[in-house]
Design a protein around this motif. Structure first.
Motif, PDB file in Angstrom:
ATOM      1  N   LEU A 132      -7.286  10.894   0.850  1.00 31.95           N
ATOM      2  CA  LEU A 132      -6.565   9.886   0.625  1.00 31.95           C
ATOM      3  C   LEU A 132      -4.612  10.220   0.763  1.00 31.95           C
ATOM      4  O   LEU A 132      -5.187  11.522   0.036  1.00 31.95           O
ATOM      5  N   GLY A 133      -3.596  10.091   1.378  1.00 35.19           N
ATOM      6  CA  GLY A 133      -2.315  10.924   1.710  1.00 35.19           C
ATOM      7  C   GLY A 133      -1.696   9.871   2.110  1.00 35.19           C
ATOM      8  O   GLY A 133      -0.356  10.256   2.063  1.00 35.19           O
ATOM      9  N   HIS A 134      -2.100   9.160   3.715  1.00 36.11           N
ATOM     10  CA  HIS A 134      -1.513   9.100   4.629  1.00 36.11           C
ATOM     11  C   HIS A 134      -0.629   7.766   3.564  1.00 36.11           C
ATOM     12  O   HIS A 134      -0.922   7.209   2.775  1.00 36.11           O
ATOM     13  N   THR A 135       0.716   6.894   4.069  1.00 36.52           N
ATOM     14  CA  THR A 135       1.710   6.029   3.735  1.00 36.52           C
ATOM     15  C   THR A 135       1.690   5.306   4.776  1.00 36.52           C
ATOM     16  O   THR A 135       1.646   3.884   4.644  1.00 36.52           O
ATOM     17  N   TYR A 136       0.797   5.272   5.874  1.00 40.10           N
ATOM     18  CA  TYR A 136       0.697   4.029   7.087  1.00 40.10           C
ATOM     19  C   TYR A 136      -0.160   4.722   8.034  1.00 40.10           C
ATOM     20  O   TYR A 136      -1.093   5.324   7.225  1.00 40.10           O
ATOM     21  N   ALA A 137      -1.205   3.826   8.676  1.00 38.50           N
ATOM     22  CA  ALA A 137      -2.828   3.682   9.572  1.00 38.50           C
ATOM     23  C   ALA A 137      -2.687   5.073  10.323  1.00 38.50           C
ATOM     24  O   ALA A 137      -1.195   5.101  10.849  1.00 38.50           O
TER      25      ALA A 137
END
Length: 292
Positions: free
Chosen positions: A208-213
């Motif tokens: 986890l870490g990305h903020t969009y697709a």
């Protein structure tokens, strides 16, 4: 991170990048006009060296080009796919446009055959990504908007395993080069999940870490537990899923959706990406240059 070698291609928004498996320094990029919504597409063949990136050859198509891959038995041949539902076979040794065009969807074919060899049905929505197993002949995986990862077998032309991998659309998948049972998926829910085909009830890791697709995910060809992902959050992230703190590095050098990503097969430290900001970049992330 070393300074990125950058090529700006005005009016072309990058969707996919792939290093040649044969020629060091050669990269292919599939791009589209108007963010792929309208207009034509361009296949760019690039060469890079110490002096930078240059276009070796470019080919235009009358619809956006959204993905590209090199042939594994001919160093000059590539395949692209476009928004008009066709596949194009290109020869970089020839300046003229495609050798052949295949007007069929999501199907396996042989360039010497006029039509597809097999059709695989089962997904219930758009198929965004497919990948051959590097270990098991005739076996491939697919990721779909129906929220599943599926494993298929050419010998039976049927699905072997169906994995409800996310609760959102899955935009990308890749097969680990070092473990025949391990795949990774990247989805609209901003998560990356690893799957062991021997037990698919739950993921073996979640990143986890990305903020969009997450638009694309790739395993490293040099490190068994390293992978990279790019996202609509404009970043490329490097991970080592075997570590307690798996995020190795976040690269923020684009100003638009980052859609294309690939590891070099010749250099253990080299990565390429492309973005809707009209740039293609080749660079050596610090986490690969000086691994902890």
């Amino acid at each position: 991170m070393s300074a990125a070698r950058t090529l700006r291609v005005p009016g072309r928004h990058g969707y996919a990048a792939e290093f040649s498996p044969y020629l060091p320094g050669r990269l292919a990029c599939a791009a589209a006009q108007h963010y792929g919504i309208a207009g034509c597409g361009t296949l760019l063949i690039l060469d890079h060296n110490e002096s930078g990136l240059r276009i070796f050859r470019s080919f235009d198509w009358n619809d956006g080009l959204f993905d590209v891959t090199w042939s594994e038995n001919n160093e000059h041949v590539l395949v692209t796919c476009s928004g008009d539902g066709s596949l194009q076979l290109w020869d970089t040794a020839k300046a003229a446009g495609p050798l052949q065009v295949y007007k069929e969807h999501t199907q396996e074919w042989d360039p010497t055959v006029e039509k597809s060899l097999c059709t695989f049905r089962g997904h219930e929505s758009v198929i965004y990504s497919t990948i051959w197993s590097p270990h098991i002949p005739g076996c491939f995986a697919s990721a779909s908007g129906d929220q599943t990862l599926r494993i298929w077998d050419m010998k039976t032309t049927g699905v072997r395993i169906v994995i409800p991998a996310h609760q959102s659309e899955i935009l990308s998948c890749d097969w680990c080069k070092y473990n025949e049972n391990l795949l990774v998926t990247g989805a609209v829910d901003c998560s990356l999940r690893g799957w062991d085909l021997r037990n698919v009830r739950q993921p073996v890791f979640e990143l986890l870490g990305h903020t969009y697709a997450i638009r694309r995910v790739k395993f490293s060809p040099f490190h068994a537990s390293v992978l990279a992902s790019c996202s609509y959050d404009f970043t490329v992230r490097f991970w080592n899923f075997s570590k307690p703190d798996p995020l190795l590095e976040t690269v923020e050098h684009h100003t638009e959706f980052t859609c294309g990503l690939d590891f070099s097969l010749q250099s253990p430290t080299q990565v390429a990406d492309c973005s809707w900001d009209e740039t293609i970049k080749i660079y050596d992330p610090a986490c690969l240059t000086n691994p902890a």
